[in-house]
Design a protein around this motif. Structure first.
Motif, PDB file in Angstrom:
ATOM      1  N   SER A 198      -5.617  -9.078   5.093  1.00  0.00           N
ATOM      2  CA  SER A 198      -4.772  -7.921   5.399  1.00  0.00           C
ATOM      3  C   SER A 198      -3.535  -8.338   6.188  1.00  0.00           C
ATOM      4  CB  SER A 198      -5.568  -6.879   6.189  1.00  0.00           C
ATOM      5  OG  SER A 198      -6.573  -6.296   5.384  1.00  0.00           O
ATOM      6  N   ILE A 199      -3.716  -9.236   7.150  1.00  0.00           N
ATOM      7  CA  ILE A 199      -2.590  -9.709   7.960  1.00  0.00           C
ATOM      8  C   ILE A 199      -1.587 -10.469   7.092  1.00  0.00           C
ATOM      9  CG2 ILE A 199      -1.953 -11.322   9.787  1.00  0.00           C
ATOM     10  CD1 ILE A 199      -4.566 -10.513  11.208  1.00  0.00           C
ATOM     11  N   GLY A 205       4.511  -8.472   2.965  1.00  0.00           N
ATOM     12  CA  GLY A 205       5.234  -7.228   2.758  1.00  0.00           C
ATOM     13  C   GLY A 205       6.464  -7.132   3.635  1.00  0.00           C
ATOM     14  N   CYS A 206       6.334  -7.585   4.892  1.00  0.00           N
ATOM     15  CA  CYS A 206       7.476  -7.537   5.813  1.00  0.00           C
ATOM     16  C   CYS A 206       8.572  -8.521   5.416  1.00  0.00           C
ATOM     17  CB  CYS A 206       7.006  -7.833   7.243  1.00  0.00           C
ATOM     18  SG  CYS A 206       6.025  -6.531   7.989  1.00  0.00           S
ATOM     19  N   GLY A 210       9.988  -6.246   2.437  1.00  0.00           N
ATOM     20  CA  GLY A 210      10.833  -5.516   3.378  1.00  0.00           C
ATOM     21  C   GLY A 210      12.069  -6.270   3.784  1.00  0.00           C
ATOM     22  N   SER A 211      12.133  -7.555   3.397  1.00  0.00           N
ATOM     23  CA  SER A 211      13.304  -8.414   3.681  1.00  0.00           C
ATOM     24  C   SER A 211      13.590  -8.535   5.170  1.00  0.00           C
ATOM     25  CB  SER A 211      14.552  -7.884   2.948  1.00  0.00           C
ATOM     26  OG  SER A 211      14.358  -7.892   1.566  1.00  0.00           O
ATOM     27  N   ILE A 212      12.532  -8.583   5.981  1.00  0.00           N
ATOM     28  CA  ILE A 212      12.676  -8.896   7.397  1.00  0.00           C
ATOM     29  C   ILE A 212      12.693 -10.412   7.529  1.00  0.00           C
ATOM     30  CG2 ILE A 212      11.575  -8.709   9.663  1.00  0.00           C
ATOM     31  CD1 ILE A 212      10.291  -6.115   8.757  1.00  0.00           C
ATOM     32  N   ALA A 218       6.948 -12.125  11.969  1.00  0.00           N
ATOM     33  CA  ALA A 218       5.777 -12.529  12.762  1.00  0.00           C
ATOM     34  C   ALA A 218       5.424 -11.490  13.825  1.00  0.00           C
ATOM     35  CB  ALA A 218       6.014 -13.902  13.388  1.00  0.00           C
ATOM     36  N   PRO A 219       6.375 -11.047  14.667  1.00  0.00           N
ATOM     37  CA  PRO A 219       6.015 -10.001  15.640  1.00  0.00           C
ATOM     38  C   PRO A 219       5.874  -8.621  15.000  1.00  0.00           C
ATOM     39  CG  PRO A 219       8.337 -10.551  15.866  1.00  0.00           C
ATOM     40  CD  PRO A 219       7.740 -11.554  14.917  1.00  0.00           C
ATOM     41  N   ALA A 220       6.463  -8.427  13.823  1.00  0.00           N
ATOM     42  CA  ALA A 220       6.382  -7.119  13.173  1.00  0.00           C
ATOM     43  C   ALA A 220       4.951  -6.774  12.782  1.00  0.00           C
ATOM     44  CB  ALA A 220       7.287  -7.085  11.932  1.00  0.00           C
ATOM     45  N   VAL A 221       4.172  -7.779  12.364  1.00  0.00           N
ATOM     46  CA  VAL A 221       2.797  -7.519  11.899  1.00  0.00           C
ATOM     47  C   VAL A 221       1.910  -6.943  13.001  1.00  0.00           C
ATOM     48  CG1 VAL A 221       0.691  -8.578  11.005  1.00  0.00           C
ATOM     49  CG2 VAL A 221       2.901  -9.186  10.015  1.00  0.00           C
TER      50      VAL A 221
END
Length: 240
Positions: A198-199, A205-206, A210-212, A218-221
């Protein structure tokens, strides 16, 4: 091009879909198709899309998730993400029912006193509604993280990522209910495995959908996970 009725990829020279028979141009046989048949074909098509996506990111969550997302336009990606969420909820409900059945067999009359005993229609509706809360909160958390870290992705990516990230947890609950507490060691191993998946899906996905930037993904998750858990707790407490 794609069939507007069932979503099948078609050759440019076809006038009628070779899967469902609908008129590629939106008229003729497709327009006369009964609503029930159209809904059946739509469900069948989205289920097929979902299975195609699962086969890709199940083998490689980081590389397979964006590859599967690229198969669909935004509308189909949102629909497939919702199918993932429904699959997750079905797995939760089946797991709860199996657990209840095993508990009743083990404890006899005491098993019927468990919180997941007989449900009224209103309680069943609440259970179904609350089962979708993690999905909705994850979508919102993904969208917020994308804004915070200046991602250039779209809502379709958030919905697709959220649905895919929930699937391992739903599978864990279902398998754990089948294994029972006698196989606690196996369940713990599966817990680590599914949560890691899941992580990785959220990270893919991010960063890939999501094009981050990688520095932001890394901190977004963990932010997404914490925010989603907080929102879910608030909604569940308020509704139940």
């Amino acid at each position: 091009m794609y069939c507007k009725s069932c979503g099948r990829s078609l050759a440019e020279t076809l006038r009628f879909c070779d899967n469902c028979g609908a008129d590629v141009n939106g008229g003729g046989a497709g327009a006369a198709t009964p609503l029930s048949q159209q809904l059946t074909r739509e469900v069948k098509a989205r289920s097929h899309d979902a299975w195609q996506g699962v086969k890709l990111f199940a083998k490689s969550p980081v590389g397979g998730l964006p590859e599967s997302f690229a198969l669909f336009d935004d509308q189909r990606a949102i629909q497939v993400g919702i199918v993932f969420a429904i699959m997750y909820e079905i797995a939760l409900l089946l797991g709860a029912l199996i657990f209840k059945s095993k508990a009743e067999a083990l404890l006899g009359g005491l098993g019927r006193m468990l919180p997941i005993g007989e449900l009224t229609a209103t309680q069943m509706f609440k259970v179904l509604l609350l089962g979708l809360v993690p999905f909705v909160s994850l979508v919102g958390a993904c969208a917020l993280a994308r804004k915070i870290f200046h991602g250039t992705g779209r809502l379709a990516g958030d919905v697709y990522t959220a649905g895919a990230a929930l699937l391992p947890s739903g599978l864990l609950v279902l398998v754990a209910s089948l294994l029972g507490v006698a196989n606690l060691e196996v369940i713990i191993i599966l817990l680590v495995f599914t949560q890691t998946y899941s992580i990785l899906i959220l990270y893919a996905g991010c960063s890939r959908i999501g094009s981050i930037s990688e520095a932001g993904a890394a901190p977004a998750v963990p932010i997404i996970l914490l925010l989603s858990a907080w929102i879910t707790k608030i909604i569940v407490t308020a509704v139940w």
